[in-house]
Design a protein around this motif. Structure first.
Motif, PDB file in Angstrom:
ATOM      1  N   SER B 135      15.685 -19.668 -27.603  1.00 13.07           N
ATOM      2  CA  SER B 135      14.959 -20.698 -26.829  1.00 13.07           C
ATOM      3  C   SER B 135      13.726 -20.117 -26.150  1.00 13.07           C
ATOM      4  CB  SER B 135      15.842 -21.305 -25.740  1.00 13.07           C
ATOM      5  OG  SER B 135      17.045 -21.746 -26.290  1.00 13.07           O
ATOM      6  N   LEU B 136      13.878 -18.958 -25.538  1.00 14.90           N
ATOM      7  CA  LEU B 136      12.749 -18.334 -24.831  1.00 14.90           C
ATOM      8  C   LEU B 136      11.605 -18.014 -25.802  1.00 14.90           C
ATOM      9  CD1 LEU B 136      14.840 -15.931 -22.564  1.00 14.90           C
ATOM     10  CD2 LEU B 136      13.290 -17.696 -21.690  1.00 14.90           C
ATOM     11  N   LEU B 137      11.961 -17.441 -26.952  1.00 13.56           N
ATOM     12  CA  LEU B 137      10.933 -17.057 -27.929  1.00 13.56           C
ATOM     13  C   LEU B 137      10.268 -18.299 -28.526  1.00 13.56           C
ATOM     14  CD1 LEU B 137      13.004 -14.203 -29.590  1.00 13.56           C
ATOM     15  CD2 LEU B 137      10.977 -13.874 -28.157  1.00 13.56           C
ATOM     16  N   GLN B 138      11.077 -19.327 -28.752  1.00 15.67           N
ATOM     17  CA  GLN B 138      10.574 -20.589 -29.298  1.00 15.67           C
ATOM     18  C   GLN B 138       9.543 -21.234 -28.362  1.00 15.67           C
ATOM     19  OE1 GLN B 138      11.199 -21.982 -32.213  1.00 15.67           O
ATOM     20  NE2 GLN B 138      10.005 -23.816 -31.783  1.00 15.67           N
ATOM     21  N   GLU B 139       9.862 -21.192 -27.063  1.00 14.38           N
ATOM     22  CA  GLU B 139       8.983 -21.793 -26.065  1.00 14.38           C
ATOM     23  C   GLU B 139       7.594 -21.134 -26.117  1.00 14.38           C
ATOM     24  OE1 GLU B 139       9.931 -22.810 -21.417  1.00 14.38           O
ATOM     25  OE2 GLU B 139      11.516 -21.833 -22.586  1.00 14.38           O
ATOM     26  N   THR B 140       7.588 -19.797 -26.133  1.00 16.90           N
ATOM     27  CA  THR B 140       6.302 -19.095 -26.186  1.00 16.90           C
ATOM     28  C   THR B 140       5.608 -19.350 -27.515  1.00 16.90           C
ATOM     29  OG1 THR B 140       7.117 -17.378 -24.697  1.00 16.90           O
ATOM     30  CG2 THR B 140       5.178 -16.840 -26.001  1.00 16.90           C
ATOM     31  N   LEU B 141       6.373 -19.332 -28.600  1.00 20.53           N
ATOM     32  CA  LEU B 141       5.787 -19.570 -29.928  1.00 20.53           C
ATOM     33  C   LEU B 141       5.014 -20.883 -29.948  1.00 20.53           C
ATOM     34  CD1 LEU B 141       5.463 -18.886 -32.945  1.00 20.53           C
ATOM     35  CD2 LEU B 141       7.713 -19.862 -33.361  1.00 20.53           C
ATOM     36  N   GLU B 142       5.606 -21.925 -29.348  1.00 23.36           N
ATOM     37  CA  GLU B 142       4.930 -23.230 -29.333  1.00 23.36           C
ATOM     38  C   GLU B 142       3.644 -23.187 -28.522  1.00 23.36           C
ATOM     39  OE1 GLU B 142       8.030 -26.060 -28.428  1.00 23.36           O
ATOM     40  OE2 GLU B 142       8.876 -25.589 -30.410  1.00 23.36           O
ATOM     41  N   GLU B 143       3.668 -22.453 -27.404  1.00 24.99           N
ATOM     42  CA  GLU B 143       2.441 -22.345 -26.601  1.00 24.99           C
ATOM     43  C   GLU B 143       1.346 -21.576 -27.340  1.00 24.99           C
ATOM     44  OE1 GLU B 143       4.622 -22.685 -22.241  1.00 24.99           O
ATOM     45  OE2 GLU B 143       3.446 -20.895 -22.692  1.00 24.99           O
ATOM     46  N   GLU B 144       1.739 -20.570 -28.108  1.00 24.66           N
ATOM     47  CA  GLU B 144       0.732 -19.809 -28.872  1.00 24.66           C
ATOM     48  C   GLU B 144       0.110 -20.710 -29.943  1.00 24.66           C
ATOM     49  OE1 GLU B 144      -0.024 -17.139 -27.528  1.00 24.66           O
ATOM     50  OE2 GLU B 144       1.698 -15.938 -26.953  1.00 24.66           O
ATOM     51  N   LYS B 145       0.961 -21.537 -30.569  1.00 23.05           N
ATOM     52  CA  LYS B 145       0.432 -22.447 -31.601  1.00 23.05           C
ATOM     53  C   LYS B 145      -0.515 -23.475 -30.984  1.00 23.05           C
ATOM     54  CE  LYS B 145       4.098 -22.144 -35.073  1.00 23.05           C
ATOM     55  NZ  LYS B 145       5.265 -22.835 -35.660  1.00 23.05           N
ATOM     56  N   GLU B 146      -0.149 -23.981 -29.802  1.00 25.17           N
ATOM     57  CA  GLU B 146      -1.028 -24.944 -29.112  1.00 25.17           C
ATOM     58  C   GLU B 146      -2.367 -24.290 -28.763  1.00 25.17           C
ATOM     59  OE1 GLU B 146       1.042 -26.439 -25.641  1.00 25.17           O
ATOM     60  OE2 GLU B 146       2.664 -27.150 -26.944  1.00 25.17           O
ATOM     61  N   THR B 147      -2.311 -23.054 -28.276  1.00 26.34           N
ATOM     62  CA  THR B 147      -3.555 -22.346 -27.936  1.00 26.34           C
ATOM     63  C   THR B 147      -4.429 -22.191 -29.172  1.00 26.34           C
ATOM     64  OG1 THR B 147      -2.457 -21.161 -26.160  1.00 26.34           O
ATOM     65  CG2 THR B 147      -4.492 -20.200 -26.961  1.00 26.34           C
ATOM     66  N   ASP B 148      -3.804 -21.852 -30.291  1.00 23.71           N
ATOM     67  CA  ASP B 148      -4.573 -21.698 -31.527  1.00 23.71           C
ATOM     68  C   ASP B 148      -5.246 -23.013 -31.922  1.00 23.71           C
ATOM     69  OD1 ASP B 148      -5.389 -20.227 -33.932  1.00 23.71           O
ATOM     70  OD2 ASP B 148      -4.044 -21.609 -34.965  1.00 23.71           O
ATOM     71  N   SER B 149      -4.507 -24.133 -31.806  1.00 24.86           N
ATOM     72  CA  SER B 149      -5.092 -25.440 -32.150  1.00 24.86           C
ATOM     73  C   SER B 149      -6.245 -25.787 -31.217  1.00 24.86           C
ATOM     74  CB  SER B 149      -4.043 -26.554 -32.034  1.00 24.86           C
ATOM     75  OG  SER B 149      -2.968 -26.287 -32.862  1.00 24.86           O
ATOM     76  N   LYS B 150      -6.064 -25.474 -29.925  1.00 25.21           N
ATOM     77  CA  LYS B 150      -7.119 -25.772 -28.966  1.00 25.21           C
ATOM     78  C   LYS B 150      -8.381 -24.967 -29.292  1.00 25.21           C
ATOM     79  CE  LYS B 150      -5.925 -25.971 -24.546  1.00 25.21           C
ATOM     80  NZ  LYS B 150      -5.512 -25.242 -23.325  1.00 25.21           N
ATOM     81  N   LEU B 151      -8.198 -23.717 -29.689  1.00 25.19           N
ATOM     82  CA  LEU B 151      -9.345 -22.873 -30.055  1.00 25.19           C
ATOM     83  C   LEU B 151     -10.055 -23.421 -31.289  1.00 25.19           C
ATOM     84  CD1 LEU B 151      -7.792 -19.345 -29.409  1.00 25.19           C
ATOM     85  CD2 LEU B 151      -9.735 -20.317 -28.180  1.00 25.19           C
ATOM     86  N   THR B 152      -9.278 -23.953 -32.238  1.00 22.57           N
ATOM     87  CA  THR B 152      -9.887 -24.545 -33.436  1.00 22.57           C
ATOM     88  C   THR B 152     -10.762 -25.731 -33.035  1.00 22.57           C
ATOM     89  OG1 THR B 152      -8.038 -23.854 -34.823  1.00 22.57           O
ATOM     90  CG2 THR B 152      -9.401 -25.634 -35.677  1.00 22.57           C
TER      91      THR B 152
END
Lengths: 166, 166
Positions: B135-152
């Motif tokens: 759960s902890l790793l999943q939570e961060t993984l989702e935030e990293e993906k969101e950051t990547d989309s925002k940068l795009t």
């Protein structure tokens, strides 16, 4: 005379050199990864990706041609670091049932590096209105994403179970 | 006595140390990237991600606790290389309208490195039945993906146009 500030076309050319160096490094690493893998499916995936990578190098050479530059690599410490970590895994997990899990992890780090770089270069090519380059970069980007998905499946289906089987 | 071959739990621990080192490196790099950015939106995105990254470090510390290990980093040449390339861009493209495009590219390389590593660690945690760690790793993984989309989005909407505006 002060130098002109660098522009997007130079950034694009630098990025292209970085990726050309990276693809050639990856091309040299893949046979070692295929040889090290315990799972035949995983070895097969690395071999197939080696063939694709040869194609990716050729596409980058076409992009160099489009911008009228000679294909030339530029040392890319990021991919060197990623590949070194993979080689360390091969050494440290030799004879371990967890080796394949480590190899998949290393290969996915490589794929994601390429996905980010091809995505960036494609966006810059679009901005620079290099339509043919956009298509070439897009084609490779999609293959890198497919490879990453295939590795995820392999990890879930085979590799992690093997690692736990002992 | 021959050493026992290493197992998946050790691979998981090694990966955790690698990522802990990487997150701390990123935490040190983000304020420099925010300071360098020309676009206020981009600087804001880096600042916001800095706050998130502090959270990511804490989550990794919780995962260390779950596996009863002391939080400790391990030199990760991959992230060092990725961040060095970003710092080179800051230096070489200072005063250039293409600087922000380069910064977004560098930041997306960081995000994709993290996406691959968190994805791998989450898969291993699942296999090791470390549900809370998953759960902890999943939570961060989702935030990293969101950051990547925002940068795009930022790259498409603002940065590349600025780079071409001169």
């Amino acid at each position: 005379m002060p130098k002109e500030p660098k522009q997007l076309d130079e950034l694009f050319h630098e990025g292209l050199k970085d990726l050309y160096f990276a693809e050639k490094k990856i091309l040299a690493a893949l046979p070692k990864m295929a040889k090290a893998a315990n799972s035949e499916d995983l070895a097969g995936a690395f071999e197939q990706h080696e063939e694709q990578t040869e194609e990716h190098v050729k596409r980058l050479e076409q992009v160099f041609k489009i911008i009228e530059e000679t294909p030339r690599g530029k040392n890319c410490p990021a991919i060197v670091g990623i590949i070194d970590e993979g080689e360390e895994i091969i050494k440290e997990y030799k004879n371990s049932p967890a080796l394949d899990a480590g190899l998949v992890g290393a290969a996915q780090a490589v794929e994601h590096y390429e996905i980010s770089r091809y995505g960036t270069l494609r966006a810059w090519a679009q901005e620079l209105e290099l339509d043919e380059a956009v298509s070439l970069l897009q084609e490779t980007l999609e293959e890198e994403k497919e490879t990453d998905s295939k590795l995820t499946e392999l990890a879930e289906e085979v590799v992690n179970q093997e690692a736990e089987a002992v």
